[in-house]
Design a protein around this motif. Structure first.
Motif, PDB file in Angstrom:
ATOM      1  N   PRO A   3       0.796  -1.232   0.000  1.00 30.85           N
ATOM      2  CA  PRO A   3       0.000   0.000   0.000  1.00 30.85           C
ATOM      3  C   PRO A   3       0.830   1.284   0.000  1.00 30.85           C
ATOM      4  CG  PRO A   3      -0.899  -1.558   1.573  1.00 30.85           C
ATOM      5  CD  PRO A   3       0.402  -2.126   1.083  1.00 30.85           C
ATOM      6  N   LYS A   4       1.942   1.288   0.684  1.00 31.88           N
ATOM      7  CA  LYS A   4       2.788   2.486   0.729  1.00 31.88           C
ATOM      8  C   LYS A   4       3.390   2.768  -0.655  1.00 31.88           C
ATOM      9  CE  LYS A   4       4.514   5.792   3.240  1.00 31.88           C
ATOM     10  NZ  LYS A   4       3.677   6.849   3.789  1.00 31.88           N
ATOM     11  N   THR A   5       3.760   1.718  -1.377  1.00 24.20           N
ATOM     12  CA  THR A   5       4.275   1.874  -2.735  1.00 24.20           C
ATOM     13  C   THR A   5       3.195   2.453  -3.645  1.00 24.20           C
ATOM     14  OG1 THR A   5       5.767  -0.002  -2.417  1.00 24.20           O
ATOM     15  CG2 THR A   5       5.337   0.665  -4.681  1.00 24.20           C
ATOM     16  N   ALA A   6       1.965   1.931  -3.517  1.00 25.13           N
ATOM     17  CA  ALA A   6       0.856   2.451  -4.317  1.00 25.13           C
ATOM     18  C   ALA A   6       0.618   3.928  -4.006  1.00 25.13           C
ATOM     19  CB  ALA A   6      -0.407   1.638  -4.046  1.00 25.13           C
ATOM     20  N   GLN A   7       0.713   4.299  -2.736  1.00 24.18           N
ATOM     21  CA  GLN A   7       0.539   5.702  -2.345  1.00 24.18           C
ATOM     22  C   GLN A   7       1.520   6.603  -3.073  1.00 24.18           C
ATOM     23  OE1 GLN A   7       1.926   6.681   1.555  1.00 24.18           O
ATOM     24  NE2 GLN A   7       1.863   8.845   1.074  1.00 24.18           N
ATOM     25  N   VAL A   8       2.791   6.217  -3.088  1.00 23.51           N
ATOM     26  CA  VAL A   8       3.829   7.028  -3.731  1.00 23.51           C
ATOM     27  C   VAL A   8       3.593   7.090  -5.235  1.00 23.51           C
ATOM     28  CG1 VAL A   8       6.295   7.166  -4.223  1.00 23.51           C
ATOM     29  CG2 VAL A   8       5.528   6.612  -1.915  1.00 23.51           C
ATOM     30  N   LEU A   9       3.299   5.947  -5.853  1.00 25.56           N
ATOM     31  CA  LEU A   9       3.079   5.914  -7.300  1.00 25.56           C
ATOM     32  C   LEU A   9       1.876   6.750  -7.722  1.00 25.56           C
ATOM     33  CD1 LEU A   9       3.750   2.144  -8.040  1.00 25.56           C
ATOM     34  CD2 LEU A   9       5.188   4.082  -8.688  1.00 25.56           C
ATOM     35  N   LEU A  10       0.838   6.765  -6.903  1.00 26.86           N
ATOM     36  CA  LEU A  10      -0.377   7.504  -7.235  1.00 26.86           C
ATOM     37  C   LEU A  10      -0.331   8.968  -6.796  1.00 26.86           C
ATOM     38  CD1 LEU A  10      -2.898   4.684  -6.321  1.00 26.86           C
ATOM     39  CD2 LEU A  10      -2.347   5.504  -8.619  1.00 26.86           C
ATOM     40  N   GLY A  11       0.684   9.329  -6.014  1.00 23.72           N
ATOM     41  CA  GLY A  11       0.841  10.714  -5.595  1.00 23.72           C
ATOM     42  C   GLY A  11      -0.088  11.147  -4.476  1.00 23.72           C
ATOM     43  N   SER A  13      -1.240  11.963  -0.654  1.00 25.29           N
ATOM     44  CA  SER A  13      -0.531  12.561   0.476  1.00 25.29           C
ATOM     45  C   SER A  13      -0.434  11.623   1.677  1.00 25.29           C
ATOM     46  CB  SER A  13      -1.209  13.867   0.907  1.00 25.29           C
ATOM     47  OG  SER A  13      -2.551  13.622   1.287  1.00 25.29           O
ATOM     48  N   SER A  14      -1.304  10.619   1.737  1.00 25.20           N
ATOM     49  CA  SER A  14      -1.229   9.649   2.837  1.00 25.20           C
ATOM     50  C   SER A  14      -1.690   8.280   2.350  1.00 25.20           C
ATOM     51  CB  SER A  14      -2.089  10.093   4.022  1.00 25.20           C
ATOM     52  OG  SER A  14      -3.459   9.866   3.753  1.00 25.20           O
ATOM     53  N   VAL A  15      -1.235   7.253   3.042  1.00 22.97           N
ATOM     54  CA  VAL A  15      -1.626   5.891   2.680  1.00 22.97           C
ATOM     55  C   VAL A  15      -3.113   5.679   2.986  1.00 22.97           C
ATOM     56  CG1 VAL A  15      -1.030   4.740   4.866  1.00 22.97           C
ATOM     57  CG2 VAL A  15      -0.811   3.502   2.706  1.00 22.97           C
ATOM     58  N   ASN A  16      -3.675   6.458   3.912  1.00 27.60           N
ATOM     59  CA  ASN A  16      -5.107   6.341   4.215  1.00 27.60           C
ATOM     60  C   ASN A  16      -5.958   6.664   2.994  1.00 27.60           C
ATOM     61  OD1 ASN A  16      -4.661   5.635   6.867  1.00 27.60           O
ATOM     62  ND2 ASN A  16      -4.790   7.726   7.611  1.00 27.60           N
ATOM     63  N   ILE A  17      -5.569   7.666   2.233  1.00 25.21           N
ATOM     64  CA  ILE A  17      -6.310   8.019   1.018  1.00 25.21           C
ATOM     65  C   ILE A  17      -6.274   6.850   0.043  1.00 25.21           C
ATOM     66  CG2 ILE A  17      -6.321   9.521  -1.017  1.00 25.21           C
ATOM     67  CD1 ILE A  17      -5.271  11.761   0.855  1.00 25.21           C
ATOM     68  N   THR A  18      -5.104   6.279  -0.168  1.00 31.60           N
ATOM     69  CA  THR A  18      -4.951   5.149  -1.084  1.00 31.60           C
ATOM     70  C   THR A  18      -5.794   3.967  -0.633  1.00 31.60           C
ATOM     71  OG1 THR A  18      -2.684   5.860  -1.489  1.00 31.60           O
ATOM     72  CG2 THR A  18      -3.255   3.639  -2.209  1.00 31.60           C
ATOM     73  N   MET A  19      -5.727   3.635   0.638  1.00 31.34           N
ATOM     74  CA  MET A  19      -6.471   2.489   1.152  1.00 31.34           C
ATOM     75  C   MET A  19      -7.980   2.719   1.057  1.00 31.34           C
ATOM     76  SD  MET A  19      -4.165   0.296   1.881  1.00 31.34           S
ATOM     77  CE  MET A  19      -4.949  -0.916   2.920  1.00 31.34           C
ATOM     78  N   ASN A  20      -8.433   3.917   1.368  1.00 24.41           N
ATOM     79  CA  ASN A  20      -9.869   4.203   1.300  1.00 24.41           C
ATOM     80  C   ASN A  20     -10.398   4.176  -0.132  1.00 24.41           C
ATOM     81  OD1 ASN A  20     -10.221   4.437   4.061  1.00 24.41           O
ATOM     82  ND2 ASN A  20      -9.841   6.636   4.056  1.00 24.41           N
TER      83      ASN A  20
END
Length: 55
Positions: A3-11, A13-20
């Motif tokens: 998930p942290k990698t996906a957060q960085v790739l998608l730009g 600001s937090s892993v919570n946004i990516t996960m949600n």
């Protein structure tokens, strides 16, 4: 993918946004994971609920 990698790739600001945005629980996944959870030996003094409502 981590998930942290996906957060960085998608730009995001937090892993919570990516996960949600990208992590969803399906009924099949919930049932499968609950089976694993229930198969583990319960800890002393822990009261587990048996019913889960899927929305």
């Amino acid at each position: 993918m981590n998930p942290k990698t996906a957060q960085v790739l998608l730009g995001h600001s937090s892993v919570n946004i990516t996960m949600n945005l990208y992590c969803h629980v399906t009924e099949g996944t919930l049932i499968s994971e609950m089976s694993k959870f229930e198969a583990e030996e319960p800890e002393k003094g822990v009261n587990r609920q048996s019913g889960v409502k899927v929305v």
